[in-house]
Write a protein that holds these residues in place. Structure first.
Motif, mmCIF file in Angstrom:
data_model
loop_
_atom_site.group_PDB
_atom_site.id
_atom_site.type_symbol
_atom_site.label_atom_id
_atom_site.label_comp_id
_atom_site.label_asym_id
_atom_site.label_seq_id
_atom_site.Cartn_x
_atom_site.Cartn_y
_atom_site.Cartn_z
ATOM 1 N N THR A 166 0.844 -1.190 0.000
ATOM 2 C CA THR A 166 0.000 0.000 0.000
ATOM 3 C C THR A 166 0.885 1.248 0.000
ATOM 4 O O THR A 166 2.056 1.208 0.394
ATOM 5 N N THR A 167 0.315 2.357 -0.442
ATOM 6 C CA THR A 167 1.075 3.611 -0.416
ATOM 7 C C THR A 167 1.411 4.005 1.023
ATOM 8 O O THR A 167 2.457 4.616 1.269
ATOM 9 N N GLU A 168 0.546 3.639 1.960
ATOM 10 C CA GLU A 168 0.807 3.943 3.371
ATOM 11 C C GLU A 168 2.032 3.179 3.871
ATOM 12 O O GLU A 168 2.857 3.721 4.620
ATOM 13 N N GLU A 169 2.159 1.921 3.453
ATOM 14 C CA GLU A 169 3.316 1.124 3.862
ATOM 15 C C GLU A 169 4.604 1.681 3.273
ATOM 16 O O GLU A 169 5.634 1.772 3.958
ATOM 17 N N VAL A 170 4.566 2.057 2.011
ATOM 18 C CA VAL A 170 5.745 2.633 1.367
ATOM 19 C C VAL A 170 6.123 3.953 2.032
ATOM 20 O O VAL A 170 7.305 4.225 2.289
ATOM 21 N N ALA A 171 5.141 4.766 2.352
ATOM 22 C CA ALA A 171 5.415 6.053 3.003
ATOM 23 C C ALA A 171 6.024 5.844 4.383
ATOM 24 O O ALA A 171 6.941 6.583 4.777
ATOM 25 N N ALA A 172 5.550 4.857 5.119
ATOM 26 C CA ALA A 172 6.088 4.602 6.462
ATOM 27 C C ALA A 172 7.560 4.217 6.402
ATOM 28 O O ALA A 172 8.381 4.688 7.203
ATOM 29 N N VAL A 173 7.915 3.357 5.446
ATOM 30 C CA VAL A 173 9.317 2.963 5.273
ATOM 31 C C VAL A 173 10.162 4.180 4.895
ATOM 32 O O VAL A 173 11.280 4.368 5.385
ATOM 33 N N THR A 174 9.616 5.041 4.049
ATOM 34 C CA THR A 174 10.347 6.228 3.597
ATOM 35 C C THR A 174 10.608 7.194 4.741
ATOM 36 O O THR A 174 11.734 7.679 4.917
ATOM 37 N N LEU A 175 9.594 7.478 5.534
ATOM 38 C CA LEU A 175 9.772 8.425 6.635
ATOM 39 C C LEU A 175 10.709 7.879 7.710
ATOM 40 O O LEU A 175 11.464 8.633 8.323
ATOM 41 N N LYS A 176 10.690 6.562 7.901
ATOM 42 C CA LYS A 176 11.624 5.960 8.851
ATOM 43 C C LYS A 176 13.061 6.112 8.353
ATOM 44 O O LYS A 176 13.970 6.482 9.113
ATOM 45 N N ALA A 177 13.274 5.854 7.061
ATOM 46 C CA ALA A 177 14.606 6.009 6.488
ATOM 47 C C ALA A 177 15.056 7.470 6.530
ATOM 48 O O ALA A 177 16.235 7.764 6.755
ATOM 49 N N LEU A 178 14.129 8.377 6.337
ATOM 50 C CA LEU A 178 14.435 9.802 6.383
ATOM 51 C C LEU A 178 14.852 10.199 7.796
ATOM 52 O O LEU A 178 15.857 10.908 7.984
ATOM 53 N N ALA A 179 14.120 9.725 8.786
ATOM 54 C CA ALA A 179 14.433 10.056 10.178
ATOM 55 C C ALA A 179 15.781 9.489 10.601
ATOM 56 O O ALA A 179 16.511 10.098 11.395
ATOM 57 N N GLN A 180 16.124 8.324 10.068
ATOM 58 C CA GLN A 180 17.386 7.673 10.415
ATOM 59 C C GLN A 180 18.532 8.081 9.504
ATOM 60 O O GLN A 180 19.645 7.589 9.651
ATOM 61 N N ARG A 181 18.246 8.976 8.565
ATOM 62 C CA ARG A 181 19.241 9.501 7.624
ATOM 63 C C ARG A 181 19.930 8.373 6.851
ATOM 64 O O ARG A 181 21.148 8.364 6.650
ATOM 65 N N GLN A 182 19.134 7.418 6.425
ATOM 66 C CA GLN A 182 19.642 6.336 5.609
ATOM 67 C C GLN A 182 19.749 6.794 4.161
ATOM 68 O O GLN A 182 18.979 7.641 3.711
ATOM 69 N N PRO A 183 20.667 6.224 3.374
ATOM 70 C CA PRO A 183 20.779 6.623 1.972
ATOM 71 C C PRO A 183 19.662 6.064 1.100
ATOM 72 O O PRO A 183 19.307 6.674 0.087
ATOM 73 N N LEU A 184 19.119 4.895 1.479
ATOM 74 C CA LEU A 184 18.104 4.221 0.677
ATOM 75 C C LEU A 184 16.900 3.857 1.533
ATOM 76 O O LEU A 184 17.047 3.451 2.690
ATOM 77 N N ALA A 185 15.719 3.963 0.939
ATOM 78 C CA ALA A 185 14.494 3.419 1.526
ATOM 79 C C ALA A 185 14.065 2.265 0.628
ATOM 80 O O ALA A 185 13.810 2.465 -0.559
ATOM 81 N N LEU A 186 14.009 1.055 1.209
ATOM 82 C CA LEU A 186 13.771 -0.164 0.428
ATOM 83 C C LEU A 186 12.562 -0.901 0.993
ATOM 84 O O LEU A 186 12.685 -1.790 1.832
ATOM 85 N N PRO A 187 11.369 -0.548 0.536
ATOM 86 C CA PRO A 187 10.152 -1.178 1.059
ATOM 87 C C PRO A 187 10.020 -2.635 0.628
ATOM 88 O O PRO A 187 10.368 -3.008 -0.506
ATOM 89 N N GLY A 188 9.465 -3.458 1.506
ATOM 90 C CA GLY A 188 9.114 -4.838 1.170
ATOM 91 C C GLY A 188 10.278 -5.626 0.605
ATOM 92 O O GLY A 188 11.402 -5.572 1.113
ATOM 93 N N PRO A 189 10.036 -6.369 -0.481
ATOM 94 C CA PRO A 189 11.089 -7.222 -1.049
ATOM 95 C C PRO A 189 12.268 -6.449 -1.623
ATOM 96 O O PRO A 189 13.321 -7.039 -1.874
ATOM 97 N N MET A 190 12.129 -5.131 -1.799
ATOM 98 C CA MET A 190 13.243 -4.348 -2.328
ATOM 99 C C MET A 190 14.438 -4.380 -1.392
ATOM 100 O O MET A 190 15.574 -4.162 -1.833
ATOM 101 N N LYS A 191 14.207 -4.646 -0.112
ATOM 102 C CA LYS A 191 15.325 -4.660 0.830
ATOM 103 C C LYS A 191 16.339 -5.748 0.486
ATOM 104 O O LYS A 191 17.506 -5.672 0.886
ATOM 105 N N PHE A 192 15.916 -6.768 -0.249
ATOM 106 C CA PHE A 192 16.813 -7.866 -0.597
ATOM 107 C C PHE A 192 17.537 -7.658 -1.931
ATOM 108 O O PHE A 192 18.508 -8.358 -2.219
ATOM 109 N N LEU A 193 17.056 -6.707 -2.753
ATOM 110 C CA LEU A 193 17.586 -6.592 -4.113
ATOM 111 C C LEU A 193 19.074 -6.250 -4.164
ATOM 112 O O LEU A 193 19.825 -6.901 -4.905
ATOM 113 N N PRO A 194 19.560 -5.245 -3.420
ATOM 114 C CA PRO A 194 20.994 -4.951 -3.507
ATOM 115 C C PRO A 194 21.873 -6.151 -3.142
ATOM 116 O O PRO A 194 22.895 -6.398 -3.796
#
Length: 228
Positions: free
Chosen positions: A183-211
């Motif tokens: 859902t867009t809500e799930e993607v947004a939650a992952v993004t805001l968490k990455a933003l707060a933690q100053r991470q370089p990438l936000a990787l929702p769901g299965p994208m976290k495994f791609l790199p």
């Protein structure tokens, strides 16, 4: 309005002052009725005059901009094996998906050099170009490269550059697809968490495994993603 709307709602829920832009007056009016405290601006980000007018409105309403989210984009399938010209309207695709985010980022940094963060919405296709849309892969790879280099330039200035690589997300653009979607809500939650933690990438769901998959099993990962 898909991932962009999800991000706007998430920022509003955190108490942020939010401005959104889009080309559809009807969609913007619907957004304004639901979120009257936000600023909804009709603008085409590929148009320099529209971008300038949009930033003028942001400055007039809020005085400053802290976070810019470059989210505008369009997925276009192009088959270069048909014998016909597959590059129709290519300039518009490149302008929307690549050139406009770079231009808008430049214009924002000139106005607000103490910006807190920049967010670029790219795609897993930035890392593995899709067979059915090679030009989309090309422009997203270009935006990925821009974000990566810009991050190194801006880190000494304290400006955070975040790249969001969403998985298949439940938006109007994917309504015809039957595979599992976030859902867009799930993607947004992952993004805001990455933003707060100053991470370089936000990787929702299965994208976290791609790199990782691209490092340990690049051929298998490429075949899997490219044919989605």
């Amino acid at each position: 309005m898909g991932i962009g709307l999800g991000l706007a709602k998430a920022f509003l829920a955190q108490g942020a002052a939010v401005a959104v832009c889009g080309r559809s007056r009807e969609a913007l009016d619907t957004f304004s009725r639901t979120y009257p405290a936000a600023l909804a601006i009709q603008a085409d980000v590929t148009n320099a005059a529209d971008r300038a007018a949009m930033l003028d409105q942001v400055a007039k309403r809020f005085g400053r901009l802290d976070v810019l989210v470059n989210n505008a984009g369009r997925f276009i399938e192009r088959d270069f094996t048909t014998g016909s010209d597959p590059a129709v309207d290519l300039e518009q695709e490149v302008a929307l998906n690549l050139t406009a985010p770079i231009q808008l980022t430049s214009e924002v940094l000139v106005r607000w050099p103490a910006l807190a963060a920049l967010v670029f919405v790219t795609s897993g296709f930035a890392l593995v170009s899709p067979t059915r849309a090679p030009t989309y892969g090309a422009v997203k790879a270009g935006l990925h490269g821009f974000a990566e280099g810009l991050r190194r330039q801006l880190t000494p200035k304290g400006i955070h550059v975040l790249e969001l690589l969403p998985t298949t997300t439940d938006t109007p653009g994917t309504a015809h697809e039957t595979r599992k979607k976030m859902t867009t809500e799930e993607v947004a939650a992952v993004t805001l968490k990455a933003l707060a933690q100053r991470q370089p990438l936000a990787l929702p769901g299965p994208m976290k495994f791609l790199p990782t998959l691209l490092r340990i099993a690049p051929q298998a990962a490429s075949r899997m993603v490219a044919n989605i």
